[in-house]
Motif scaffolding. Structure first.
Motif, PDB file in Angstrom:
ATOM      1  N   ASP A   1     -14.982  17.005  -0.004  1.00 57.62           N
ATOM      2  CA  ASP A   1     -14.860  15.685  -0.812  1.00 57.62           C
ATOM      3  C   ASP A   1     -16.167  15.157  -1.254  1.00 57.62           C
ATOM      4  OD1 ASP A   1     -12.656  14.198  -2.108  1.00 57.62           O
ATOM      5  OD2 ASP A   1     -13.410  12.616  -1.041  1.00 57.62           O
ATOM      6  N   HIS A   2     -17.286  15.012  -0.172  1.00 57.09           N
ATOM      7  CA  HIS A   2     -18.520  14.565  -0.635  1.00 57.09           C
ATOM      8  C   HIS A   2     -19.001  15.642  -1.777  1.00 57.09           C
ATOM      9  CE1 HIS A   2     -19.596  12.676   3.262  1.00 57.09           C
ATOM     10  NE2 HIS A   2     -18.924  11.784   2.706  1.00 57.09           N
ATOM     11  N   GLU A   3     -19.202  16.664  -1.660  1.00 59.77           N
ATOM     12  CA  GLU A   3     -19.339  17.838  -2.522  1.00 59.77           C
ATOM     13  C   GLU A   3     -18.757  17.546  -4.014  1.00 59.77           C
ATOM     14  OE1 GLU A   3     -21.811  19.809  -2.362  1.00 59.77           O
ATOM     15  OE2 GLU A   3     -22.238  19.555  -0.196  1.00 59.77           O
TER      16      GLU A   3
ATOM     17  N   LEU B   1     -26.293  11.892   5.953  1.00 60.27           N
ATOM     18  CA  LEU B   1     -26.210  11.255   7.193  1.00 60.27           C
ATOM     19  C   LEU B   1     -24.932  11.481   8.081  1.00 60.27           C
ATOM     20  CD1 LEU B   1     -27.825   9.461   9.124  1.00 60.27           C
ATOM     21  CD2 LEU B   1     -26.877   7.631   8.195  1.00 60.27           C
ATOM     22  N   GLU B   2     -23.985  10.963   7.112  1.00 63.94           N
ATOM     23  CA  GLU B   2     -22.522  11.332   7.628  1.00 63.94           C
ATOM     24  C   GLU B   2     -22.135  12.684   8.225  1.00 63.94           C
ATOM     25  OE1 GLU B   2     -20.066   7.614   5.156  1.00 63.94           O
ATOM     26  OE2 GLU B   2     -19.328   9.943   5.125  1.00 63.94           O
ATOM     27  N   GLU B   3     -22.734  13.606   7.463  1.00 60.72           N
ATOM     28  CA  GLU B   3     -22.423  14.980   7.639  1.00 60.72           C
ATOM     29  C   GLU B   3     -23.286  15.520   8.854  1.00 60.72           C
ATOM     30  OE1 GLU B   3     -23.161  17.208   3.810  1.00 60.72           O
ATOM     31  OE2 GLU B   3     -21.713  15.867   2.887  1.00 60.72           O
TER      32      GLU B   3
ATOM     33  N   PHE C   1     -11.158   9.386   3.874  1.00 64.14           N
ATOM     34  CA  PHE C   1     -12.029  10.293   4.843  1.00 64.14           C
ATOM     35  C   PHE C   1     -13.074   9.181   5.492  1.00 64.14           C
ATOM     36  CE2 PHE C   1     -10.778  13.166   1.363  1.00 64.14           C
ATOM     37  CZ  PHE C   1     -10.636  14.350   2.421  1.00 64.14           C
ATOM     38  N   ASP C   2     -13.436   8.204   4.948  1.00 63.71           N
ATOM     39  CA  ASP C   2     -14.653   7.378   5.703  1.00 63.71           C
ATOM     40  C   ASP C   2     -14.002   6.254   6.630  1.00 63.71           C
ATOM     41  OD1 ASP C   2     -16.829   8.863   4.283  1.00 63.71           O
ATOM     42  OD2 ASP C   2     -17.362   7.089   3.331  1.00 63.71           O
ATOM     43  N   SER C   3     -12.736   6.004   6.494  1.00 62.21           N
ATOM     44  CA  SER C   3     -12.135   5.018   7.435  1.00 62.21           C
ATOM     45  C   SER C   3     -11.729   5.874   8.647  1.00 62.21           C
ATOM     46  CB  SER C   3     -10.869   4.276   7.240  1.00 62.21           C
ATOM     47  OG  SER C   3     -10.302   4.445   5.914  1.00 62.21           O
TER      48      SER C   3
ATOM     49  N   ASN D   1     -10.151   6.952  -3.343  1.00 62.65           N
ATOM     50  CA  ASN D   1      -9.902   7.708  -2.253  1.00 62.65           C
ATOM     51  C   ASN D   1     -10.749   7.928  -1.001  1.00 62.65           C
ATOM     52  OD1 ASN D   1      -7.439   7.907  -3.706  1.00 62.65           O
ATOM     53  ND2 ASN D   1      -8.372   9.806  -4.995  1.00 62.65           N
ATOM     54  N   HIS D   2     -12.012   8.265  -1.354  1.00 62.74           N
ATOM     55  CA  HIS D   2     -12.696   8.644  -0.212  1.00 62.74           C
ATOM     56  C   HIS D   2     -12.964   7.722   0.745  1.00 62.74           C
ATOM     57  CE1 HIS D   2     -15.606  11.384   1.552  1.00 62.74           C
ATOM     58  NE2 HIS D   2     -16.278  10.177   1.966  1.00 62.74           N
ATOM     59  N   PHE D   3     -13.185   6.337   0.354  1.00 59.98           N
ATOM     60  CA  PHE D   3     -13.687   5.172   1.607  1.00 59.98           C
ATOM     61  C   PHE D   3     -12.200   4.904   2.125  1.00 59.98           C
ATOM     62  CE2 PHE D   3     -17.070   3.184  -1.220  1.00 59.98           C
ATOM     63  CZ  PHE D   3     -17.927   4.481  -1.060  1.00 59.98           C
TER      64      PHE D   3
ATOM     65  N   PRO E   1     -13.109  19.536   5.204  1.00 58.12           N
ATOM     66  CA  PRO E   1     -12.606  18.735   4.220  1.00 58.12           C
ATOM     67  C   PRO E   1     -13.532  17.480   3.819  1.00 58.12           C
ATOM     68  CG  PRO E   1     -11.230  18.711   6.265  1.00 58.12           C
ATOM     69  CD  PRO E   1     -12.285  19.513   6.417  1.00 58.12           C
ATOM     70  N   HIS E   2     -14.106  16.736   4.800  1.00 58.42           N
ATOM     71  CA  HIS E   2     -14.775  15.647   4.599  1.00 58.42           C
ATOM     72  C   HIS E   2     -16.033  16.012   3.285  1.00 58.42           C
ATOM     73  CE1 HIS E   2     -15.825  11.315   5.935  1.00 58.42           C
ATOM     74  NE2 HIS E   2     -16.778  11.536   4.937  1.00 58.42           N
ATOM     75  N   LYS E   3     -16.805  17.220   4.029  1.00 56.63           N
ATOM     76  CA  LYS E   3     -17.908  17.542   3.204  1.00 56.63           C
ATOM     77  C   LYS E   3     -17.589  18.037   1.941  1.00 56.63           C
ATOM     78  CE  LYS E   3     -21.428  20.979   3.791  1.00 56.63           C
ATOM     79  NZ  LYS E   3     -22.418  20.366   3.258  1.00 56.63           N
TER      80      LYS E   3
HETATM   81 FE   LIG Z   1     -17.863  10.099   3.528  1.00 57.81          FE
END
Ligand SMILES: [Fe+2]
Ligand SMILES: [Fe+2]
Length: 134
Positions: free
Chosen positions: A80-82, A61-63, A121-123, A116-118, A76-78
């Motif tokens: 980090d999800h991978e 959904l985010e992607e 990247f997510d913020s 790290n991610h939340f 880079p966000h994707k």
């Molecule tokens: Fe994310």
């Protein structure tokens, strides 16, 4: 003791997103407890599959939203999800091979990813784009 504790710096400032992130953390905590208490191997394998599916759906959904909006940090966000999805798949393989190796791997790798991610990247993402929740 809870494996992953929610921290205020994980918050992206949007309740529905924080709620989903908390749910992801809860799932990983439940997995930790099940592994620690050496629950039935089949149900843990099933649970790992469910966690992978739930987290993949959140990422997809985010992607999708990032892509539609031509978000500048999409790649880079994707990536980090991978990275997390690869780690969960690796955990599934390692656990299937020898359940005793599951817990140490979970402890060693996954907690850092969430921390790290939340908060990075997510913020940033949620500060810029509106992601509908599911
Ligand atoms: Fe994310
Ligand atoms: Fe997220």
């Amino acid at each position: 003791m809870t494996f992953l504790a929610w921290k205020s710096e994980y918050s992206v400032g949007i309740d529905s997103v924080d709620h989903e992130h908390r749910e992801m953390i809860e799932l990983v905590n439940a997995l930790y407890d099940e592994m620690k208490n050496r629950r039935d191997r089949g149900s843990i394998e099933q649970f790992l599959g469910d966690i992978h599916a739930t987290i993949s759906a959140h990422f997809a959904l985010e992607e999708r939203v990032m892509k539609q909006a031509a978000y500048d940090q999409y790649e880079p966000h994707k990536d980090d999800h991978e990275e997390l999805l690869d780690q969960i798949r690796e955990l599934m393989d390692v656990y299937a091979d020898d359940p005793d190796n599951g817990l140490p791997l979970l402890q060693e790798r996954l907690s850092d990813w969430f921390a790290n991610h939340f908060s990075s990247f997510d913020s940033r993402l949620h500060g810029k784009l509106d992601i509908p929740h599911h």
